[in-house]
Design an enzyme around this catalytic site. Sequence first.
Site, PDB file in Angstrom:
ATOM      1  N   ARG A   1     -40.212  61.345  37.160  1.00 35.92           N
ATOM      2  CA  ARG A   1     -41.439  61.880  37.779  1.00 35.92           C
ATOM      3  C   ARG A   1     -42.325  60.725  38.210  1.00 35.92           C
ATOM      4  O   ARG A   1     -42.020  59.567  37.944  1.00 35.92           O
ATOM      5  CB  ARG A   1     -42.186  62.725  36.752  1.00 35.92           C
ATOM      6  CG  ARG A   1     -42.428  61.909  35.492  1.00 35.92           C
ATOM      7  CD  ARG A   1     -43.404  62.506  34.549  1.00 35.92           C
ATOM      8  NE  ARG A   1     -43.367  61.905  33.233  1.00 35.92           N
ATOM      9  CZ  ARG A   1     -43.989  60.797  32.877  1.00 35.92           C
ATOM     10  NH1 ARG A   1     -44.720  60.124  33.757  1.00 35.92           N
ATOM     11  NH2 ARG A   1     -43.894  60.321  31.648  1.00 35.92           N
TER      12      ARG A   1
ATOM     13  N   LYS B   1     -32.771  61.495  25.398  1.00 32.54           N
ATOM     14  CA  LYS B   1     -32.766  60.020  25.300  1.00 32.54           C
ATOM     15  C   LYS B   1     -31.380  59.510  24.940  1.00 32.54           C
ATOM     16  O   LYS B   1     -30.986  58.428  25.391  1.00 32.54           O
ATOM     17  CB  LYS B   1     -33.778  59.564  24.252  1.00 32.54           C
ATOM     18  CG  LYS B   1     -35.196  59.836  24.703  1.00 32.54           C
ATOM     19  CD  LYS B   1     -36.211  59.037  23.901  1.00 32.54           C
ATOM     20  CE  LYS B   1     -37.593  59.498  24.271  1.00 32.54           C
ATOM     21  NZ  LYS B   1     -38.584  58.470  24.390  1.00 32.54           N
TER      22      LYS B   1
HETATM   23  P1  ADP Z   1     -41.998  58.382  24.354  1.00 29.35           P
HETATM   24  O1  ADP Z   1     -40.998  58.889  25.359  1.00 29.35           O
HETATM   25  O2  ADP Z   1     -42.221  59.314  23.205  1.00 29.35           O
HETATM   26  O3  ADP Z   1     -43.264  57.903  24.984  1.00 29.35           O
HETATM   27  P2  ADP Z   1     -40.648  55.814  24.344  1.00 29.35           P
HETATM   28  O4  ADP Z   1     -39.227  55.765  23.955  1.00 29.35           O
HETATM   29  O5  ADP Z   1     -40.954  55.786  25.805  1.00 29.35           O
HETATM   30  O6  ADP Z   1     -41.327  57.111  23.671  1.00 29.35           O
HETATM   31  O7  ADP Z   1     -41.441  54.647  23.626  1.00 29.35           O
HETATM   32  C1  ADP Z   1     -42.856  54.558  23.719  1.00 29.35           C
HETATM   33  C2  ADP Z   1     -43.320  53.242  23.107  1.00 29.35           C
HETATM   34  O8  ADP Z   1     -42.917  53.179  21.726  1.00 29.35           O
HETATM   35  C3  ADP Z   1     -42.747  51.992  23.721  1.00 29.35           C
HETATM   36  O9  ADP Z   1     -43.465  51.570  24.854  1.00 29.35           O
HETATM   37  C4  ADP Z   1     -42.873  50.993  22.566  1.00 29.35           C
HETATM   38  O10 ADP Z   1     -44.202  50.567  22.402  1.00 29.35           O
HETATM   39  C5  ADP Z   1     -42.537  51.863  21.375  1.00 29.35           C
HETATM   40  N1  ADP Z   1     -41.083  51.811  21.068  1.00 29.35           N
HETATM   41  C6  ADP Z   1     -40.153  52.728  21.403  1.00 29.35           C
HETATM   42  N2  ADP Z   1     -38.932  52.370  20.957  1.00 29.35           N
HETATM   43  C7  ADP Z   1     -39.086  51.183  20.325  1.00 29.35           C
HETATM   44  C8  ADP Z   1     -38.194  50.301  19.636  1.00 29.35           C
HETATM   45  N3  ADP Z   1     -36.911  50.573  19.507  1.00 29.35           N
HETATM   46  N4  ADP Z   1     -38.715  49.171  19.099  1.00 29.35           N
HETATM   47  C9  ADP Z   1     -40.036  48.887  19.193  1.00 29.35           C
HETATM   48  N5  ADP Z   1     -40.923  49.685  19.828  1.00 29.35           N
HETATM   49  C10 ADP Z   1     -40.461  50.822  20.377  1.00 29.35           C
END
Ligand code: ADP
Length: 523
Positions: A310, A116
């Site tokens: 993906r 990330k």
């Molecule tokens: P993962 O890859 O573990 O699924 P993500 O980075 O895609 O994690 O984030 C998944 C969810 O977590 C997002 O859709 C949101 O709901 C929440 N989230 C992630 N980062 C943030 C942030 N900086 N602020 C608020 N919510 C967040």
Amino acid sequence: MFNKILIANRGEIAVRIIRACQEMGIGTVAVYSEADAAALHTRLADEAVLIGPPTASDSYLRADRIIEAARQTGCEAIHPGYGFLAENADFASAVAEAELVFIGPSAEVIRLMGSKTAAREVMQAVGVPVVPGYHGEESRGLPARSARRGERRGRGDQEWMAAVEAMGFPLLVKAVAGGGGKGMRLVRTAAELPDASQSARREALHAFGDEQIYLEKYLSSPRHIEFQILGDAHGNVVHLFERECSVQRRHQKIIEETPSPLLAGDESLRQRMGQAAVAAARAVNYVNAGTVEFLVDAEYNFYFLEMNTRLQVEHPITELVTGLDLVKWQLRVAAGEALPFEQASLSQRGHALECRIYAEDAAHNFLPATGQVLYLVEPVGPGIRVDSGLVPGDDVTPHYDPLLAKLIVLGEHRQENIRKMMAALRQYVILGVTSNISFLRDLLAHDAFQRGDLNTDLVEQYFNNWQPKRASSPDLALIVAALAELREEPRAREQRSAVMAGDDPYNPWRQLSNFRVGEADQK
Ligand code: ADP
């Protein structure tokens, strides 16, 4: 085009890919664990290869066996689906080394976007806004002891503290290799940071074999809006518009829709986000289908969250509004075909909505549920699509993801389509395993959802103490129905399962078993 491919997955997505191959005249090889010997994907494929028992060291993660199975059966390519090996760069390169085609982007891109922090750096370099955050020189995290007891800190610690102060609270500790919400911790005060970062590291190490973490500003109740992208090996990249996935529980998606209610009213924002998604894909020479995820704050600022290299679970809603079959395009692009359409020729038509049908108990903190599927009626009707790998008699075990199926509906307008979804959910009957079907109905009926006023905290905000309404049929009726099913001759049951598994909506046998169990009075 390929003559034969192997599908390195199970459940609904394996079935989905096999069906696309059948329509394209491509031979299919399924792989399966012992637990899935009778599963739909195992039966639907032209050939199936047993790859091991359903133990903790999961069969579907056995890269060596899967590649061996592909070679032995004369496959030319491997489709990884999502989950399991789909974002495993080592697997993608092992597939290429075995002179097979990996249906997805290159191992290099998977590796880069799998971090990330690396992904954030790439995006910043090409001017795509990212969620404010701090990676540090090395993202090992704040040592618990030194912070708590005020011992002398190293330079790294001081940097962390300065970054934390600049960002303010709340903030999120996130795993660099994160996925599926693992290794993520919300931190509301400085005092919570040391423990949160330690436990995030432990979880990340366990889940990804990588303990690195970093910090992100925690945006308050943002919307999750992502863009589907598609790139070919000839330098063409387009986006296929957005999917709004703000309705989540524990940061995992439950309901997705397109167009996003937010972007439906703001074409300029849609265009800017679409351009950013394409820029993100171009920055890494992206080939095949992928998704660029963004968070959008209350002021309509959008920030890059991550890129998924993906096919996504929620890809069907994009297919329904664009008329493009994403799995077929994945196959064509992997076989070297060029995309024949340009951005300007693409458009969205209608409104598509997807509900994820999970084996879980929404009344008890969404705990995964297990059991045997004793009775199953999937909804049918115009504009209703069920992507499912489930058949009656299936055991839902703790070994695999609790996603049972996806219910997807296409309508002209959002309001009409929500009603279509509610009606379809009323038709859906799964007995033997607790599912989230009645929870989904209450969610769709909620005022905030109806208004399109979505954010990632909606479920927590309004459904914290959710309880199912009492079933209208007496429990006795349910018990009698289940007993009748159980008492049937095993062979008769099998035959009926086979008949009911077909997707012929005019099948009279299907109608026969379509009596309503449970929720008849809630029409
Ligand atoms: P993962 O890859 O573990 O699924 P993500 O980075 O895609 O994690 O984030 C998944 C969810 O977590 C997002 O859709 C949101 O709901 C929440 N989230 C992630 N980062 C943030 C942030 N900086 N602020 C608020 N919510 C967040």
